[in-house]
Write an enzyme that holds these catalytic residues in place. Structure first.
Site, mmCIF file in Angstrom:
data_model
loop_
_atom_site.group_PDB
_atom_site.id
_atom_site.type_symbol
_atom_site.label_atom_id
_atom_site.label_comp_id
_atom_site.label_asym_id
_atom_site.label_seq_id
_atom_site.Cartn_x
_atom_site.Cartn_y
_atom_site.Cartn_z
ATOM 1 N N LYS A 1 0.783 -1.303 0.177
ATOM 2 C CA LYS A 1 0.032 -0.028 0.067
ATOM 3 C C LYS A 1 0.885 1.091 0.003
ATOM 4 O O LYS A 1 1.699 1.361 0.925
ATOM 5 C CB LYS A 1 -0.740 -0.066 1.200
ATOM 6 N N LYS B 1 -10.186 12.982 7.308
ATOM 7 C CA LYS B 1 -9.859 12.660 8.566
ATOM 8 C C LYS B 1 -9.894 14.318 9.463
ATOM 9 O O LYS B 1 -9.509 15.019 9.148
ATOM 10 C CB LYS B 1 -8.523 12.199 8.748
ATOM 11 N N GLU C 1 -9.447 3.517 1.843
ATOM 12 C CA GLU C 1 -8.738 3.718 0.401
ATOM 13 C C GLU C 1 -7.486 2.784 0.171
ATOM 14 O O GLU C 1 -7.512 2.179 -0.915
ATOM 15 C CB GLU C 1 -8.283 5.120 0.170
ATOM 16 N N ARG D 1 -7.446 -0.448 0.990
ATOM 17 C CA ARG D 1 -8.054 -1.828 0.287
ATOM 18 C C ARG D 1 -8.348 -1.691 -1.360
ATOM 19 O O ARG D 1 -8.403 -2.375 -1.823
ATOM 20 C CB ARG D 1 -9.284 -2.257 1.097
HETATM 21 N N1 BES Z 1 -4.196 4.826 6.645
HETATM 22 C C1 BES Z 1 -5.414 4.457 7.465
HETATM 23 C C2 BES Z 1 -5.066 3.500 8.569
HETATM 24 C C3 BES Z 1 -4.105 3.850 9.749
HETATM 25 C C4 BES Z 1 -4.687 4.280 10.794
HETATM 26 C C5 BES Z 1 -2.725 3.798 9.382
HETATM 27 C C6 BES Z 1 -3.717 4.756 11.728
HETATM 28 C C7 BES Z 1 -1.815 4.094 10.160
HETATM 29 C C8 BES Z 1 -2.352 4.423 11.619
HETATM 30 C C9 BES Z 1 -6.484 3.962 6.478
HETATM 31 O O1 BES Z 1 -6.499 4.326 5.439
HETATM 32 C C10 BES Z 1 -8.036 4.232 7.343
HETATM 33 O O2 BES Z 1 -8.015 5.296 7.524
HETATM 34 N N2 BES Z 1 -8.593 3.077 7.716
HETATM 35 C C11 BES Z 1 -9.904 3.612 8.284
HETATM 36 C C12 BES Z 1 -10.856 2.346 7.747
HETATM 37 C C13 BES Z 1 -12.190 2.608 7.858
HETATM 38 C C14 BES Z 1 -12.643 3.823 7.402
HETATM 39 C C15 BES Z 1 -13.215 1.481 7.435
HETATM 40 C C16 BES Z 1 -9.669 3.461 9.549
HETATM 41 O O3 BES Z 1 -9.073 2.207 10.101
HETATM 42 O O4 BES Z 1 -10.428 4.122 10.482
HETATM 43 ZN ZN ZN Z 2 -4.700 4.820 4.499
HETATM 44 ZN ZN ZN Z 3 -7.582 5.944 5.063
#
Ligand code: BES
Ligand code: ZN
Ligand code: ZN
Length: 509
Positions: free
Chosen positions: A271, A283, A355, A357
């Site tokens: 990724k 975010k 994103e 996935r």
């Molecule tokens: N890049 C983030 C995940 C992440 C979180 C990486 C903390 C490193 C530290 C990922 O793209 C994300 O935002 N995932 C969401 C998914 C949800 C919207 C289903 C998450 O984990 O909140």
């Molecule tokens: Zn991410």
């Molecule tokens: Zn994300």
């Protein structure tokens, strides 16, 4: 990077800024570790007592500095804690040595040369100490103005210049090989850290692709970069959908390494979100400041492929870097949009922050088309995995229990913490979409596993696959520890290299 040499010289005569020794935690106080005998003798055998008086216990990570005994060419002895003494007269484990060497190397920032008199009982210890030194000495100061004048003297903390590993035999083939392996792996791992630490205004998908292209050329790796036009032509709806809101277009980089005697083919998929703002599902403040780290999976894959090529491993490896910047704008993918993925499946995007996935789905399908023996993807995929396993452990999911176990075993061997996670079938239905084949959101509970189940849908039929969620360990927001610095850590690089080695040796699959 710190220069490394092996030497059978004795500590007293060595011209260096410091001698590093090990001190273990014994039942009745600190115990001087093997390798430091000449130092202890010079203190008339009272070094352990001196250390205890100075407050040393031998606890892991502890550093005690003391003036070197009379007659030593080096002015200072740095005693680094190794933790509990090994049981039954055994030797200190590789990870103990790696961490201790890392702590000492970081402590010695600003020094020109240090001799390491840690316990060496063979090539394994040489490799571990070498790796610890090179990884622990790492610092990222590209964006810091060089200190000037008096400040330069006080704050001029350049990484340790040179390390001499005592007890390492320069003419021993196994010792030399261990040193070379450690150097190749650590150099590439540190390069991955540099990429992760580079701010997103300087590392967009095109810049990352250009760096990968350049390195690949240097190491006999074939490289192919798909730019937005090529991605459109190929139908990579996932990568394009995530990159749609950014002024910096996405890329898919394919790195192909093949040894002439390769019997097995591994695919690594990373990724590579160079910045994850969340997109239209933005975010909140407090959650995006470190999101330059969201390309850590791609950085790990890149580093592992180059390291495998440098080591000349008898295996075929294809590395896939799915690079995009996730930004909100008038052209961004909206929650509610449906993307047609490279595999042909359609995905209803219900949250643009899920994103990773989406880009991985396209890269996994592209990797599957070559029918490799196994695919391993690496991603900072979910906050849920951080909640589950904390900041130092990555989760491992797979469609094959033996393969998942092989990966957690390989990780343990190289000193990376990981844990097996399940892919519960009942979580799949939470991603059913009224409009498309699947949605990119599922139940909130078990979010890391939901993401794994989504990815599984894009792995070709019959291909062994594992998914490493490194969201916790990829980026260290706390203080440095062991050989792990603040910032980008290079998580998963050593596990991937180990998998490549095991595959080359015929010990995997
Ligand atoms: N890049 C983030 C995940 C992440 C979180 C990486 C903390 C490193 C530290 C990922 O793209 C994300 O935002 N995932 C969401 C998914 C949800 C919207 C289903 C998450 O984990 O909140
Ligand atoms: Zn991410
Ligand atoms: Zn994300």
């Amino acid at each position: 990077m710190t220069a490394l040499t092996l030497s059978t010289a004795a500590a007293p005569g060595l011209r260096a800024d410091a001698i590093v020794i090990g001190v273990a935690k014994g039942g009745k106080g600190p115990v001087v570790a093997p390798g430091a005998e000449t130092v202890d003798q010079a203190y008339d055998g009272r070094l352990a007592a001196v250390l205890e008086t100075l407050g040393a216990s031998g606890a892991e990570g502890e550093v005690t500095k003391l003036p070197a005994p009379a007659g030593f060419k080096a002015p200072v002895v740095v005693a680094v804690g190794l933790g509990a003494e090994p049981e039954d007269d055994g030797a200190h484990g590789a990870e103990t040595l790696r961490r201790a060497a890392g702590v000492a190397a970081r402590t010695l920032a600003g020094a020109k040369k240090a001799a390491f008199a840690l316990p060496v009982d063979g090539a394994g210890a040489v490799g571990a100490i070498a790796e610890g030194v090179l990884l622990g000495a790492y610092s990222f100061d590209t964006y810091k103005q060089a200190p000037q004048g008096a400040a330069a003297k006080k704050n001029g903390r350049a990484p340790l210049g040179e390390a001499v590993l005592l007890g390492g035999r320069p003419r021993d083939a196994a010792h030399k090989a261990a040193l070379e392996r450690a150097t190749s792996v650590a150099e590439e791992l540190n390069r991955a850290r540099d990429l992760i630490n580079t701010p997103p205004n300087d590392l967009d998908p095109a810049a990352f692709a250009a760096i990968a292209e350049e390195a690949a050329k240097q190491h006999g790796i074939t490289v192919q970069v798909l730019d937005p036009a090529a991605l459109r032509k190929g139908g990579y709806g996932g990568i394009l959908g995530v990159g749609a809101g950014s002024a910096a277009g996405p890329r898919l980089v394919k790195l192909s390494y093949r040894h002439p005697e390769a019997a097995k083919h591994l695919a690594f998929v990373g990724k590579g979100i160079t910045y994850d703002s969340g997109g239209i599902s933005l975010k909140p403040a407090g959650h995006n400041e470190t999101m330059k780290c969201d390309m850590s999976g791609a950085a790990a894959v890149f580093a592992a492929v180059v390291a495998a090529a440098r080591l000349g491993l008898a295996v075929q490896i294809t590395g896939w870097l799915a690079l995009a910047e996730n930004m909100p704008s008038g052209s961004a993918t909206r929650p509610g949009d449906v993307l047609r993925m490279y595999s042909g499946k359609t995905v209803e995007v219900l949250n643009t922050d899920a994103e990773g996935r989406l880009v991985l789905a396209d890269a996994l399908w592209a990797a599957s088309e070559e029918k490799p023996d196994a695919i391993v993807d690496v991603a900072t995929l979910t906050g849920a995995m951080v909640l589950a396993l904390g900041n130092r452990t990555f989760g491992v999911m797979a469609n094959d229990d033996a393969f998942r176990a092989a990966i957690t075993d390989a990780a343990e061997e190289v000193g990376e913490e990981s844990w097996p996670m399940p892919l519960p079938e009942h979580l799949r239905k939470g991603m059913d979409s009224p409009t498309a084949d699947i949605s990119n959101m599922g139940e909130r509970m078990g979010g890391g596993l939901v993401a794994g189940l989504f990815l599984r849908e894009f792995v070709g039929e019959g291909i062994t696959w594992a998914h490493l969620d490194i969201a916790g360990p990829a980026f260290n927001e706390a203080g440095p520890f062991g050989y792990t610095p603040k910032g980008g850590t290079g998580s998963a690089v050593r596990t991937l290299v180990r998998l490549a080695e095991l595959t080359a040796a015929g010990d995997l699959g």
